[in-house]
Design a protein around this motif. Structure first.
Motif, PDB file in Angstrom:
ATOM      1  N   ILE A 151     108.983  65.517  35.082  1.00  0.00           N
ATOM      2  CA  ILE A 151     109.262  65.067  33.722  1.00  0.00           C
ATOM      3  C   ILE A 151     109.909  63.682  33.762  1.00  0.00           C
ATOM      4  CG2 ILE A 151     110.610  65.509  31.641  1.00  0.00           C
ATOM      5  CD1 ILE A 151     108.268  67.410  31.982  1.00  0.00           C
ATOM      6  N   GLY A 152     110.852  63.496  34.676  1.00  0.00           N
ATOM      7  CA  GLY A 152     111.487  62.192  34.820  1.00  0.00           C
ATOM      8  C   GLY A 152     110.493  61.102  35.153  1.00  0.00           C
ATOM      9  N   SER A 153     109.577  61.396  36.075  1.00  0.00           N
ATOM     10  CA  SER A 153     108.574  60.411  36.457  1.00  0.00           C
ATOM     11  C   SER A 153     107.670  60.048  35.282  1.00  0.00           C
ATOM     12  CB  SER A 153     107.734  60.952  37.616  1.00  0.00           C
ATOM     13  OG  SER A 153     106.751  60.025  38.019  1.00  0.00           O
ATOM     14  N   ALA A 154     107.283  61.058  34.501  1.00  0.00           N
ATOM     15  CA  ALA A 154     106.427  60.793  33.337  1.00  0.00           C
ATOM     16  C   ALA A 154     107.147  59.930  32.308  1.00  0.00           C
ATOM     17  CB  ALA A 154     105.985  62.120  32.708  1.00  0.00           C
ATOM     18  N   LEU A 155     108.426  60.212  32.063  1.00  0.00           N
ATOM     19  CA  LEU A 155     109.179  59.414  31.095  1.00  0.00           C
ATOM     20  C   LEU A 155     109.415  57.996  31.609  1.00  0.00           C
ATOM     21  CD1 LEU A 155     111.737  62.094  29.856  1.00  0.00           C
ATOM     22  CD2 LEU A 155     109.812  61.132  28.578  1.00  0.00           C
ATOM     23  N   ALA A 156     109.639  57.864  32.918  1.00  0.00           N
ATOM     24  CA  ALA A 156     109.757  56.517  33.491  1.00  0.00           C
ATOM     25  C   ALA A 156     108.457  55.752  33.323  1.00  0.00           C
ATOM     26  CB  ALA A 156     110.144  56.616  34.967  1.00  0.00           C
ATOM     27  N   GLY A 157     107.345  56.440  33.498  1.00  0.00           N
ATOM     28  CA  GLY A 157     106.044  55.796  33.304  1.00  0.00           C
ATOM     29  C   GLY A 157     105.803  55.360  31.876  1.00  0.00           C
ATOM     30  N   ALA A 158     106.508  56.033  30.934  1.00  0.00           N
ATOM     31  CA  ALA A 158     106.392  55.662  29.520  1.00  0.00           C
ATOM     32  C   ALA A 158     107.358  54.551  29.136  1.00  0.00           C
ATOM     33  CB  ALA A 158     106.637  56.888  28.637  1.00  0.00           C
ATOM     34  N   GLY A 159     108.153  54.070  30.112  1.00  0.00           N
ATOM     35  CA  GLY A 159     109.013  52.925  29.862  1.00  0.00           C
ATOM     36  C   GLY A 159     110.489  53.217  29.755  1.00  0.00           C
ATOM     37  N   HIS A 160     110.885  54.477  29.913  1.00  0.00           N
ATOM     38  CA  HIS A 160     112.304  54.816  29.848  1.00  0.00           C
ATOM     39  C   HIS A 160     112.975  54.574  31.199  1.00  0.00           C
ATOM     40  CE1 HIS A 160     111.756  56.402  25.844  1.00  0.00           C
ATOM     41  NE2 HIS A 160     110.770  57.173  26.277  1.00  0.00           N
ATOM     42  N   ALA A 161     114.292  54.449  31.176  1.00  0.00           N
ATOM     43  CA  ALA A 161     115.060  54.151  32.390  1.00  0.00           C
ATOM     44  C   ALA A 161     115.746  55.422  32.878  1.00  0.00           C
ATOM     45  CB  ALA A 161     116.099  53.079  32.104  1.00  0.00           C
ATOM     46  N   LEU A 162     115.539  55.782  34.130  1.00  0.00           N
ATOM     47  CA  LEU A 162     116.170  56.964  34.700  1.00  0.00           C
ATOM     48  C   LEU A 162     117.540  56.594  35.247  1.00  0.00           C
ATOM     49  CD1 LEU A 162     113.157  58.637  36.552  1.00  0.00           C
ATOM     50  CD2 LEU A 162     113.969  58.978  34.209  1.00  0.00           C
ATOM     51  N   VAL A 163     118.563  57.273  34.766  1.00  0.00           N
ATOM     52  CA  VAL A 163     119.933  56.930  35.167  1.00  0.00           C
ATOM     53  C   VAL A 163     120.488  57.867  36.228  1.00  0.00           C
ATOM     54  CG1 VAL A 163     120.399  55.927  32.912  1.00  0.00           C
ATOM     55  CG2 VAL A 163     120.995  58.319  33.324  1.00  0.00           C
ATOM     56  N   GLY A 164     119.859  59.029  36.432  1.00  0.00           N
ATOM     57  CA  GLY A 164     120.351  59.940  37.452  1.00  0.00           C
ATOM     58  C   GLY A 164     119.694  61.298  37.374  1.00  0.00           C
ATOM     59  N   ILE A 165     119.807  62.041  38.480  1.00  0.00           N
ATOM     60  CA  ILE A 165     119.286  63.400  38.565  1.00  0.00           C
ATOM     61  C   ILE A 165     120.255  64.219  39.420  1.00  0.00           C
ATOM     62  CG2 ILE A 165     117.843  62.876  40.592  1.00  0.00           C
ATOM     63  CD1 ILE A 165     115.800  64.919  39.458  1.00  0.00           C
ATOM     64  N   THR A 166     120.365  65.490  39.120  1.00  0.00           N
ATOM     65  CA  THR A 166     121.223  66.349  39.927  1.00  0.00           C
ATOM     66  C   THR A 166     120.542  66.672  41.256  1.00  0.00           C
ATOM     67  OG1 THR A 166     120.319  68.288  38.786  1.00  0.00           O
ATOM     68  CG2 THR A 166     122.405  67.391  37.965  1.00  0.00           C
ATOM     69  N   SER A 167     121.343  67.092  42.213  1.00  0.00           N
ATOM     70  CA  SER A 167     120.812  67.435  43.530  1.00  0.00           C
ATOM     71  C   SER A 167     120.090  68.776  43.481  1.00  0.00           C
ATOM     72  CB  SER A 167     121.951  67.493  44.550  1.00  0.00           C
ATOM     73  OG  SER A 167     121.460  67.803  45.843  1.00  0.00           O
ATOM     74  N   GLY A 168     119.109  68.942  44.392  1.00  0.00           N
ATOM     75  CA  GLY A 168     118.371  70.196  44.477  1.00  0.00           C
ATOM     76  C   GLY A 168     118.226  70.636  45.916  1.00  0.00           C
ATOM     77  N   SER A 169     117.319  71.578  46.145  1.00  0.00           N
ATOM     78  CA  SER A 169     117.126  72.123  47.488  1.00  0.00           C
ATOM     79  C   SER A 169     116.250  71.239  48.358  1.00  0.00           C
ATOM     80  CB  SER A 169     116.504  73.523  47.394  1.00  0.00           C
ATOM     81  OG  SER A 169     115.241  73.463  46.732  1.00  0.00           O
ATOM     82  N   ASP A 170     115.564  70.262  47.748  1.00  0.00           N
ATOM     83  CA  ASP A 170     114.647  69.400  48.505  1.00  0.00           C
ATOM     84  C   ASP A 170     114.787  67.970  47.985  1.00  0.00           C
ATOM     85  OD1 ASP A 170     112.632  68.188  49.927  1.00  0.00           O
ATOM     86  OD2 ASP A 170     111.077  69.629  49.377  1.00  0.00           O
ATOM     87  N   ASP A 171     115.882  67.317  48.380  1.00  0.00           N
ATOM     88  CA  ASP A 171     116.142  65.961  47.889  1.00  0.00           C
ATOM     89  C   ASP A 171     115.105  64.962  48.395  1.00  0.00           C
ATOM     90  OD1 ASP A 171     118.322  66.805  46.461  1.00  0.00           O
ATOM     91  OD2 ASP A 171     119.800  66.198  47.958  1.00  0.00           O
TER      92      ASP A 171
END
Length: 242
Positions: free
Chosen positions: A24-44
Motif C-alpha cells: 500500500i505504501g509503495s502504491a501511494l508513493a507511486g501516486a506522488g505521496h511522501a512516505l515518512v515511516g513504517i513500523t518494523s516487521g518480521s522481514d525488514d
C-alpha cells in the motif's frame, strides 16, 4: 504534523510491515505521496526492497509524523492498536486514519475519531503476496471503501490512487462483505489444493502448473457468468447493501 501541500501530496506513515502495508505504501508513493515511516516487521529486508530508504519507526512516531496513517495489521490486533495509540495521545486533529481490514468498518477507529482524526476503511480485494507483483494486481482490482459521508470522496480518491476501482460498502455491511471475501479466497484455495493433491497421487508432476490454465479459464468464465452489468464505481448506485 504539517498540512498537505497544495498539490494534495500527503506525508504517509504505515503501521504494519506484513504483506499488505508495504505494498500500500509503495502504491501511494507511486501516486506522488511522501512516505515518512513504517513500523518494523518480521522481514525488514523484504520491506526495504519494496520501500527503499523509508525510515523504520515506532508506531506512535509514525502517527506523529503523518498526515495519512495506513494501518495494515491482523484483524484481531486492530482495535487494541488504535485504542493504545489514543491512550498515549498520538492521534491528531485533521489526520487521515485508514485501515485495510475487510471486516471492520470505521467504528473500530472511534478512539482516533475522538481525537479529531478522520476515519477511513479501504480494503483492496486482492490476495497480497507482499511483493511488487501486487502493484499490478491492485491496478486491475477493486477496493471496498467505507467512510463518513462528508469524507467518502477522500476514501474513493485514495482507492483510485492505489490503482483500484472503489466500491462503497456501508459500515454495517462490512462483516457480510468480509464473509464474501473469505468464501471466495478460502474455497478457491481449498478446491485447488484438493485437486492438485489428487493429480499428484496419480503421478502427475507439477500438478499446480497442470491445473493453472484450467482453473484460470474456469474462474474467468464463472466471473463473467456471475457478474451483473457494470456500474460506475463512483456513481450513486455503487454500493453493496447486503
Amino acid at each position: 504534523m504539517s498540512g498537505p501541500g497544495r498539490d494534495g501530496r500527503l506525508g504517509v506513515g504505515i503501521i504494519g510491515a506484513g504483506k499488505v502495508g508495504p505494498v500500500i505504501g509503495s502504491a501511494l508513493a507511486g501516486a506522488g505521496h511522501a512516505l515518512v515511516g513504517i513500523t518494523s516487521g518480521s522481514d525488514d529486508d523484504r520491506v526495504e526492497a519494496i520501500l527503499p530508504g523509508v525510515p523504520v519507526l515506532a508506531a506512535d512516531e509514525v502517527v506523529r509524523r503523518s498526515e495519512l496513517v495506513v494501518i495494515a495489521v491482523p484483524h484481531d490486533e486492530l482495535a487494541g492498536l488504535v485504542a493504545g495509540l489514543a491512550e498515549v495521545g498520538a492521534w491528531q486533529p485533521g489526520q487521515l486514519v485508514l485501515h485495510t481490514d475487510a471486516a471492520h468498518g470505521i467504528a473500530v477507529l472511534e478512539p482516533a475519531l475522538r481525537s479529531g482524526a478522520i476515519p477511513l476503511a479501504i480494503h483492496p480485494a486482492i490476495s497480497f503476496t507482499g511483493t511488487s507483483i501486487d502493484l499490478r494486481a491492485l491496478s486491475q482490482g477493486y477496493a471496498a471503501v467505507t467512510a463518513p459521508g462528508p469524507v467518502l470522496p477522500i476514501a474513493q480518491a485514495l482507492a483510485v490512487e492505489l490503482g483500484c476501482e472503489p466500491v462503497v460498502v456501508a459500515d454495517a455491511d462490512r462483516p457480510a462483505y468480509a464473509e464474501a471475501i473469505a468464501t471466495a479466497t478460502e474455497f478457491s484455495r481449498s478446491i485447488v489444493r484438493q485437486a492438485a493433491g489428487m493429480l499428484t497421487r496419480l503421478g502427475v508432476e507439477n500438478a499446480g502448473g497442470y491445473l493453472s490454465a484450467l482453473v484460470r479459464s474456469t474462474v474467468d468464465q464463472a466471473l463473467a457468468e456471475g457478474t451483473p452489468p457494470h456500474r460506475d464505481p463512483l456513481g450513486p448506485d455503487a454500493t453493496i447493501d447486503g
